[in-house]
Design a protein around this motif. Structure first.
Motif, PDB file in Angstrom:
ATOM      1  N   ARG A  96      54.359 -34.253 -52.546  1.00  0.00           N
ATOM      2  CA  ARG A  96      54.781 -35.566 -52.046  1.00  0.00           C
ATOM      3  C   ARG A  96      53.708 -36.636 -52.210  1.00  0.00           C
ATOM      4  O   ARG A  96      54.033 -37.789 -52.465  1.00  0.00           O
ATOM      5  CB  ARG A  96      55.173 -35.467 -50.577  1.00  0.00           C
ATOM      6  CG  ARG A  96      56.324 -34.550 -50.300  1.00  0.00           C
ATOM      7  CD  ARG A  96      57.601 -35.190 -50.722  1.00  0.00           C
ATOM      8  NE  ARG A  96      58.728 -34.324 -50.417  1.00  0.00           N
ATOM      9  CZ  ARG A  96      59.904 -34.461 -50.982  1.00  0.00           C
ATOM     10  NH1 ARG A  96      60.113 -35.409 -51.848  1.00  0.00           N
ATOM     11  NH2 ARG A  96      60.878 -33.640 -50.681  1.00  0.00           N
ATOM     12  N   LEU A 136      51.729 -35.928 -45.206  1.00  0.00           N
ATOM     13  CA  LEU A 136      52.437 -34.800 -45.803  1.00  0.00           C
ATOM     14  C   LEU A 136      52.170 -34.811 -47.303  1.00  0.00           C
ATOM     15  O   LEU A 136      52.485 -35.779 -47.988  1.00  0.00           O
ATOM     16  CB  LEU A 136      53.945 -34.899 -45.533  1.00  0.00           C
ATOM     17  CG  LEU A 136      54.819 -33.849 -46.212  1.00  0.00           C
ATOM     18  CD1 LEU A 136      54.507 -32.457 -45.680  1.00  0.00           C
ATOM     19  CD2 LEU A 136      56.285 -34.185 -46.019  1.00  0.00           C
ATOM     20  N   PRO A 149      60.616 -22.774 -44.088  1.00  0.00           N
ATOM     21  CA  PRO A 149      60.041 -24.005 -44.620  1.00  0.00           C
ATOM     22  C   PRO A 149      58.515 -23.976 -44.521  1.00  0.00           C
ATOM     23  O   PRO A 149      57.957 -23.368 -43.603  1.00  0.00           O
ATOM     24  CB  PRO A 149      60.624 -25.098 -43.714  1.00  0.00           C
ATOM     25  CG  PRO A 149      60.882 -24.400 -42.413  1.00  0.00           C
ATOM     26  CD  PRO A 149      61.247 -22.978 -42.784  1.00  0.00           C
ATOM     27  N   LEU A 207      49.720 -30.472 -44.856  1.00  0.00           N
ATOM     28  CA  LEU A 207      49.346 -31.792 -44.349  1.00  0.00           C
ATOM     29  C   LEU A 207      47.830 -31.913 -44.262  1.00  0.00           C
ATOM     30  O   LEU A 207      47.124 -30.900 -44.175  1.00  0.00           O
ATOM     31  CB  LEU A 207      49.947 -32.004 -42.955  1.00  0.00           C
ATOM     32  CG  LEU A 207      51.451 -31.840 -42.850  1.00  0.00           C
ATOM     33  CD1 LEU A 207      51.781 -30.547 -42.147  1.00  0.00           C
ATOM     34  CD2 LEU A 207      52.047 -33.009 -42.128  1.00  0.00           C
ATOM     35  N   HIS A 242      54.976 -26.655 -44.990  1.00  0.00           N
ATOM     36  CA  HIS A 242      54.486 -28.025 -45.134  1.00  0.00           C
ATOM     37  C   HIS A 242      52.965 -27.999 -45.204  1.00  0.00           C
ATOM     38  O   HIS A 242      52.324 -27.295 -44.408  1.00  0.00           O
ATOM     39  CB  HIS A 242      54.918 -28.888 -43.944  1.00  0.00           C
ATOM     40  CG  HIS A 242      56.401 -28.995 -43.798  1.00  0.00           C
ATOM     41  ND1 HIS A 242      57.136 -28.084 -43.086  1.00  0.00           N
ATOM     42  CD2 HIS A 242      57.285 -29.889 -44.295  1.00  0.00           C
ATOM     43  CE1 HIS A 242      58.415 -28.421 -43.139  1.00  0.00           C
ATOM     44  NE2 HIS A 242      58.527 -29.512 -43.872  1.00  0.00           N
ATOM     45  N   GLU A 297      55.782 -29.879 -49.534  1.00  0.00           N
ATOM     46  CA  GLU A 297      56.737 -29.159 -48.695  1.00  0.00           C
ATOM     47  C   GLU A 297      57.611 -28.299 -49.588  1.00  0.00           C
ATOM     48  O   GLU A 297      57.788 -28.592 -50.770  1.00  0.00           O
ATOM     49  CB  GLU A 297      57.590 -30.114 -47.865  1.00  0.00           C
ATOM     50  CG  GLU A 297      58.455 -31.057 -48.662  1.00  0.00           C
ATOM     51  CD  GLU A 297      59.212 -32.029 -47.774  1.00  0.00           C
ATOM     52  OE1 GLU A 297      59.394 -31.746 -46.574  1.00  0.00           O
ATOM     53  OE2 GLU A 297      59.630 -33.070 -48.287  1.00  0.00           O
ATOM     54  N   SER A 310      59.747 -24.083 -49.638  1.00  0.00           N
ATOM     55  CA  SER A 310      60.317 -22.948 -48.930  1.00  0.00           C
ATOM     56  C   SER A 310      59.700 -21.646 -49.436  1.00  0.00           C
ATOM     57  O   SER A 310      59.323 -21.522 -50.601  1.00  0.00           O
ATOM     58  CB  SER A 310      61.841 -22.919 -49.104  1.00  0.00           C
ATOM     59  OG  SER A 310      62.185 -22.886 -50.466  1.00  0.00           O
TER      60      SER A 310
END
Length: 152
Positions: A91, A133, A118, A122, A120, A136, A138
């Motif tokens: 991202r 973020l 999930p 950060l 993430h 992200e 899975s």
């Protein structure tokens, strides 16, 4: 008579802070989230402690390479029994300023009905700064089977 506690907590040992060791070069501690079944892995990145990151200089800015995000996601998946990164979307870039560091957290959420979780990634520059973020995706349980013989 003194009523203050006498012992001091050692700052470098995750267990002394109620955390588990992450046993990873980029991540130092892991926290299990008992209510959701997820985990959070935490660490600190800097060009001083991980000098190889400085080799990924893009137009004068040191960035964590995409494979670095993948490595963080793989380690988080190992912690929860999900060895396969099904998807990982980048991202925002993670820029490192020489002489400073950033806090990094990899959060893995609870599994859905199919075993998918999930993930993430950060970071933030300061202890009270906002989180950004960076990636992200899975994670899924299973083992990777190479499409070809990788012994050579």
């Amino acid at each position: 008579q003194h009523y203050w506690l006498q012992g001091q907590v050692a700052g470098g040992d995750p267990a002394s802070l109620g955390l588990g060791p992450a046993t990873h070069p980029l991540l130092a501690a892991v926290v299990a989230l008992p209510v959701s079944g997820g985990v959070v892995l935490a660490g600190r990145l800097s060009t001083a402690t991980q000098p190889w990151i400085s080799d990924h200089d893009v137009l004068g800015t040191v960035l964590l390479p995409g494979t670095g995000f993948l490595e963080l996601a793989i380690r988080a998946g190992d912690e929860v029994g999900c060895a396969v990164v099904e998807e990982l979307t980048l991202r925002a870039p993670l820029a490192l300023t020489p002489g400073t560091g950033v806090q990094v957290q990899v959060a893995v959420g609870p599994e859905d009905g199919a075993g998918r979780r999930p993930v993430h990634v950060l970071s933030r520059e300061e202890a009270d700064g906002p989180w950004t973020l960076h990636a992200e995706g899975s994670l899924v349980p299973g083992a990777l089977t190479p499409a070809a013989d990788l012994t050579e």
